[in-house]
Enzyme design. Structure first.
Site, PDB file in Angstrom:
ATOM      1  N   ASN A  18       0.872  -1.181   0.000  1.00 29.24           N
ATOM      2  CA  ASN A  18       0.000   0.000   0.000  1.00 29.24           C
ATOM      3  C   ASN A  18       0.906   1.227   0.000  1.00 29.24           C
ATOM      4  OD1 ASN A  18      -1.908   1.972   0.421  1.00 29.24           O
ATOM      5  ND2 ASN A  18      -2.246   1.458   2.587  1.00 29.24           N
ATOM      6  N   LYS A  21       0.111   4.214  -0.312  1.00 25.75           N
ATOM      7  CA  LYS A  21      -0.561   5.402   0.260  1.00 25.75           C
ATOM      8  C   LYS A  21      -0.322   6.613  -0.650  1.00 25.75           C
ATOM      9  CE  LYS A  21       0.297   3.398   4.768  1.00 25.75           C
ATOM     10  NZ  LYS A  21       0.033   3.478   6.190  1.00 25.75           N
ATOM     11  N   HIS A  29      -9.441   0.869   4.539  1.00 30.67           N
ATOM     12  CA  HIS A  29      -8.163   1.057   5.241  1.00 30.67           C
ATOM     13  C   HIS A  29      -8.385   1.955   6.458  1.00 30.67           C
ATOM     14  CE1 HIS A  29      -4.087   2.384   6.120  1.00 30.67           C
ATOM     15  NE2 HIS A  29      -3.712   1.247   5.551  1.00 30.67           N
ATOM     16  N   GLU A  64      -6.871   4.397   7.559  1.00 31.25           N
ATOM     17  CA  GLU A  64      -6.763   5.844   7.276  1.00 31.25           C
ATOM     18  C   GLU A  64      -8.045   6.362   6.625  1.00 31.25           C
ATOM     19  OE1 GLU A  64      -2.987   5.514   5.269  1.00 31.25           O
ATOM     20  OE2 GLU A  64      -2.172   4.810   7.174  1.00 31.25           O
ATOM     21  N   GLU A  94      -5.581  -5.361  10.270  1.00 30.57           N
ATOM     22  CA  GLU A  94      -4.557  -4.354  10.527  1.00 30.57           C
ATOM     23  C   GLU A  94      -4.863  -3.619  11.829  1.00 30.57           C
ATOM     24  OE1 GLU A  94      -2.448  -3.091   6.764  1.00 30.57           O
ATOM     25  OE2 GLU A  94      -4.318  -1.970   6.707  1.00 30.57           O
ATOM     26  N   GLY A 110       2.166   1.922  10.673  1.00 33.18           N
ATOM     27  CA  GLY A 110       3.077   3.059  10.554  1.00 33.18           C
ATOM     28  C   GLY A 110       3.757   3.450  11.848  1.00 33.18           C
ATOM     29  N   SER A 163       3.279  -2.474  10.300  1.00 36.42           N
ATOM     30  CA  SER A 163       4.732  -2.455  10.523  1.00 36.42           C
ATOM     31  C   SER A 163       5.412  -3.785  10.175  1.00 36.42           C
ATOM     32  CB  SER A 163       5.049  -2.019  11.953  1.00 36.42           C
ATOM     33  OG  SER A 163       4.586  -0.691  12.176  1.00 36.42           O
TER      34      SER A 163
HETATM   35  C1  PEP Z   1      -0.810  -0.120   5.831  1.00 39.85           C
HETATM   36  O1  PEP Z   1      -0.816   1.005   5.365  1.00 39.85           O
HETATM   37  O2  PEP Z   1      -1.719  -0.894   5.519  1.00 39.85           O
HETATM   38  C2  PEP Z   1       0.269  -0.526   6.743  1.00 39.85           C
HETATM   39  C3  PEP Z   1       0.203  -1.682   7.329  1.00 39.85           C
HETATM   40  O3  PEP Z   1       1.303   0.377   6.934  1.00 39.85           O
HETATM   41  P1  PEP Z   1       2.753   0.052   7.597  1.00 39.85           P
HETATM   42  O4  PEP Z   1       3.245  -1.245   6.996  1.00 39.85           O
HETATM   43  O5  PEP Z   1       3.618   1.220   7.234  1.00 39.85           O
HETATM   44  O6  PEP Z   1       2.532  -0.100   9.081  1.00 39.85           O
END
Ligand code: PEP
Length: 248
Positions: free
Chosen positions: A11, A13, A95, A97, A165, A171, A211
């Site tokens: 992703n 973003k 997601h 976000e 998630e 993040g 992460s």
């Molecule tokens: C994501 O955006 O779905 C995500 C898991 O981000 P990150 O791997 O940076 O934590």
């Protein structure tokens, strides 16, 4: 694992330029990417076509969002029909976000999932609890509620991948432990068994996101109910190849 094909999504973003996307596509072309793993990259809307036209054959492209109707007076939005028109096969919906920064409700996300599936897109549907919810012991309640909202609108789960998630892990550099992730993945699979049926429960793929790095991916990938990853930050870097190959 039960014969479920491992699936790793990147992703991106709201990141990247054409030049940076070329660099990412270069390390994906170089790979090598394990052919037993399905690979999807989520590009910003404006770069979807560029990514689609320049990607290697063993990588598919996802949009990071789309709307719940085909066309009309919805300034700034894109529809599944438009994504199909330029050859995009996947969309990431719900997601954290989108849920938290853009205030998307469970119901809106479910409407989007339904409409995307009706238009032949494959969907990565994201669920996950916040830190407050986890600390209040509400993790299962939250992910079940988010999944139930989708179940209220769809009957065919064959083109759906769930991304679990935990919001506190996205993040932040705080990865769920393999045991924490496995516990929720197993609960979700049990939820599917009780609420949708044993066949879907056995075949639906549940990705972990939060992460994920080249350092922690192997141990996570070894968990029986973890069928892949959704990767944010690390999907912009060459280490994404090692994450794709975590089940090597
Ligand atoms: C994501 O955006 O779905 C995500 C898991 O981000 P990150 O791997 O940076 O934590």
């Amino acid at each position: 694992t039960m014969g479920r094909k491992f699936i790793v999504g990147g992703n991106w973003k709201m990141n990247g330029t054409k030049a940076q996307i070329c660099e990412i596509l270069d390390f994906l072309k170089k790979g090598p990417l394990n052919s037993d793993t399905e690979v999807v990259v989520g590009a910003p809307t404006i770069y979807l076509q560029f990514t689609q036209e320049n990607k290697p054959n063993n990588v598919a492209v996802a949009a990071q969002n789309c709307y719940k109707v085909p066309k009309g007076a919805f300034t700034g939005e894109i529809s599944p029909a438009m994504l199909k028109d330029i050859g995009i096969e996947w969309v990431i919906l719900g997601h954290s976000e989108r849920r938290h920064i853009f205030c998307e409700s469970d119901e809106l996300i479910a409407d989007k999932v339904k409409h995307a599936l009706e238009n032949g897109l494959k969907v990565i549907a994201c669920v996950g609890e916040t830190l407050d919810e986890r600390e209040a012991g509400k993790t299962e309640e939250v992910v079940f509620r988010q999944t139930q909202a989708i179940k209220d609108k769809i009957t065919d789960w064959n083109n759906v991948v769930i991304a679990y998630e935990p919001v506190w892990a996205i993040g932040t550099g705080k990865t769920a432990t393999p045991e924490q992730a496995q516990e929720v993945h197993q609960s979700l699979r049990c939820w599917f068994e009780s609420n949708v049926g044993p066949d879907i429960a056995n075949c639906i793929r549940i990705q972990y996101g939060g992460s994920v790095t080249e350092k922690n991916c192997k141990e996570l990938a070894g968990q029986p109910d973890i069928d892949g990853f959704l990767v944010g930050g690390a999907s912009l870097k060459p280490e994404f190849v090692q994450i794709v190959n975590a089940r090597g």
